[in-house]
Design a protein around this motif. Sequence first.
Motif, PDB file in Angstrom:
ATOM      1  N   LEU A   1      25.112  -7.456  82.679  1.00 20.72           N
ATOM      2  CA  LEU A   1      25.787  -7.229  81.395  1.00 20.72           C
ATOM      3  C   LEU A   1      24.863  -6.527  80.406  1.00 20.72           C
ATOM      4  O   LEU A   1      25.282  -5.612  79.684  1.00 20.72           O
ATOM      5  N   ASN A   2      23.591  -6.956  80.359  1.00 25.18           N
ATOM      6  CA  ASN A   2      22.650  -6.362  79.412  1.00 25.18           C
ATOM      7  C   ASN A   2      22.378  -4.892  79.719  1.00 25.18           C
ATOM      8  O   ASN A   2      22.327  -4.060  78.814  1.00 25.18           O
ATOM      9  N   VAL A   3      22.211  -4.563  80.995  1.00 27.80           N
ATOM     10  CA  VAL A   3      21.968  -3.161  81.349  1.00 27.80           C
ATOM     11  C   VAL A   3      23.225  -2.343  81.082  1.00 27.80           C
ATOM     12  O   VAL A   3      23.143  -1.212  80.596  1.00 27.80           O
ATOM     13  N   GLY A   4      24.394  -2.907  81.335  1.00 26.38           N
ATOM     14  CA  GLY A   4      25.635  -2.208  80.991  1.00 26.38           C
ATOM     15  C   GLY A   4      25.725  -1.931  79.505  1.00 26.38           C
ATOM     16  O   GLY A   4      26.104  -0.829  79.084  1.00 26.38           O
ATOM     17  N   SER A   5      25.363  -2.911  78.702  1.00 25.05           N
ATOM     18  CA  SER A   5      25.370  -2.725  77.244  1.00 25.05           C
ATOM     19  C   SER A   5      24.353  -1.674  76.826  1.00 25.05           C
ATOM     20  O   SER A   5      24.619  -0.848  75.941  1.00 25.05           O
ATOM     21  N   LEU A   6      23.192  -1.693  77.452  1.00 30.82           N
ATOM     22  CA  LEU A   6      22.160  -0.694  77.167  1.00 30.82           C
ATOM     23  C   LEU A   6      22.663   0.709  77.499  1.00 30.82           C
ATOM     24  O   LEU A   6      22.514   1.642  76.707  1.00 30.82           O
ATOM     25  N   LEU A   7      23.303   0.854  78.647  1.00 31.38           N
ATOM     26  CA  LEU A   7      23.841   2.164  79.029  1.00 31.38           C
ATOM     27  C   LEU A   7      24.899   2.639  78.041  1.00 31.38           C
ATOM     28  O   LEU A   7      24.937   3.824  77.681  1.00 31.38           O
ATOM     29  N   MET A   8      25.751   1.734  77.592  1.00 30.19           N
ATOM     30  CA  MET A   8      26.769   2.108  76.601  1.00 30.19           C
ATOM     31  C   MET A   8      26.115   2.518  75.284  1.00 30.19           C
ATOM     32  O   MET A   8      26.533   3.507  74.664  1.00 30.19           O
ATOM     33  N   ALA A   9      25.100   1.785  74.866  1.00 31.65           N
ATOM     34  CA  ALA A   9      24.408   2.112  73.619  1.00 31.65           C
ATOM     35  C   ALA A   9      23.722   3.473  73.726  1.00 31.65           C
ATOM     36  O   ALA A   9      23.779   4.285  72.792  1.00 31.65           O
ATOM     37  N   VAL A  10      23.097   3.744  74.854  1.00 30.55           N
ATOM     38  CA  VAL A  10      22.443   5.035  75.058  1.00 30.55           C
ATOM     39  C   VAL A  10      23.488   6.143  75.070  1.00 30.55           C
ATOM     40  O   VAL A  10      23.293   7.207  74.485  1.00 30.55           O
ATOM     41  N   SER A  11      24.605   5.898  75.719  1.00 29.31           N
ATOM     42  CA  SER A  11      25.686   6.881  75.755  1.00 29.31           C
ATOM     43  C   SER A  11      26.156   7.227  74.339  1.00 29.31           C
ATOM     44  O   SER A  11      26.390   8.395  74.007  1.00 29.31           O
ATOM     45  N   GLN A  12      26.279   6.215  73.497  1.00 32.05           N
ATOM     46  CA  GLN A  12      26.691   6.454  72.113  1.00 32.05           C
ATOM     47  C   GLN A  12      25.641   7.267  71.364  1.00 32.05           C
ATOM     48  O   GLN A  12      25.977   8.169  70.595  1.00 32.05           O
ATOM     49  N   LYS A  13      24.365   6.961  71.591  1.00 37.33           N
ATOM     50  CA  LYS A  13      23.285   7.706  70.937  1.00 37.33           C
ATOM     51  C   LYS A  13      23.298   9.164  71.378  1.00 37.33           C
ATOM     52  O   LYS A  13      23.116  10.071  70.573  1.00 37.33           O
ATOM     53  N   ILE A  14      23.516   9.387  72.682  1.00 31.48           N
ATOM     54  CA  ILE A  14      23.541  10.752  73.204  1.00 31.48           C
ATOM     55  C   ILE A  14      24.707  11.535  72.625  1.00 31.48           C
ATOM     56  O   ILE A  14      24.589  12.740  72.362  1.00 31.48           O
ATOM     57  N   SER A  15      25.833  10.867  72.390  1.00 32.76           N
ATOM     58  CA  SER A  15      26.988  11.578  71.837  1.00 32.76           C
ATOM     59  C   SER A  15      26.723  12.064  70.416  1.00 32.76           C
ATOM     60  O   SER A  15      27.333  13.029  69.963  1.00 32.76           O
ATOM     61  N   VAL A  16      25.793  11.427  69.737  1.00 32.91           N
ATOM     62  CA  VAL A  16      25.444  11.819  68.369  1.00 32.91           C
ATOM     63  C   VAL A  16      24.234  12.750  68.354  1.00 32.91           C
ATOM     64  O   VAL A  16      24.169  13.688  67.570  1.00 32.91           O
ATOM     65  N   THR A  17      23.286  12.488  69.254  1.00 33.44           N
ATOM     66  CA  THR A  17      22.037  13.245  69.303  1.00 33.44           C
ATOM     67  C   THR A  17      21.791  13.705  70.735  1.00 33.44           C
ATOM     68  O   THR A  17      21.363  12.903  71.570  1.00 33.44           O
ATOM     69  N   ASP A  18      22.063  14.974  71.012  1.00 35.20           N
ATOM     70  CA  ASP A  18      21.940  15.488  72.383  1.00 35.20           C
ATOM     71  C   ASP A  18      20.575  15.243  73.009  1.00 35.20           C
ATOM     72  O   ASP A  18      20.470  15.001  74.207  1.00 35.20           O
ATOM     73  N   ASP A  19      19.528  15.340  72.216  1.00 40.45           N
ATOM     74  CA  ASP A  19      18.182  15.202  72.764  1.00 40.45           C
ATOM     75  C   ASP A  19      17.615  13.794  72.590  1.00 40.45           C
ATOM     76  O   ASP A  19      16.415  13.604  72.499  1.00 40.45           O
TER      77      ASP A  19
END
Length: 132
Positions: free
Chosen positions: A72-90
Amino acid sequence: MAKCIELLFSASSRNDLRDKLKTVGYSKERIESQLIPILIIRNEVDVGHASSGITEDDEISVLRKFVDRSVLNVGSLLMAVSQKISVTDDFLAPLPESGPIDRAKLIASLKKYLSDSQLEPISDTQRIIAAT
């Protein structure tokens, strides 16, 4: 799960990883209690270590709960990173240079994979299968 975290952030050390995890928005306490232990447990209770022969019921129960939580924690981390990438490509470091031919093959493979539909959850119920 540990390899996912390590590859995602390409950290040179655990302290570097801690700093990078903070950029996702996690507090020091959450990083230390929910993400760093995934790396520690991989290093301490891996198949190549003597402690992998744990047989105490309580220890097995705790490890199973830890694995469930870690998924669950790694899934949440991946979702959080995905959200960050959608705002900041790099947001994440670029892929290491592997040459134009290798990169082109990788991108072509990714395009092919993206043409298939994504995985859907099979069930909301978690199942743990234990080997005896």
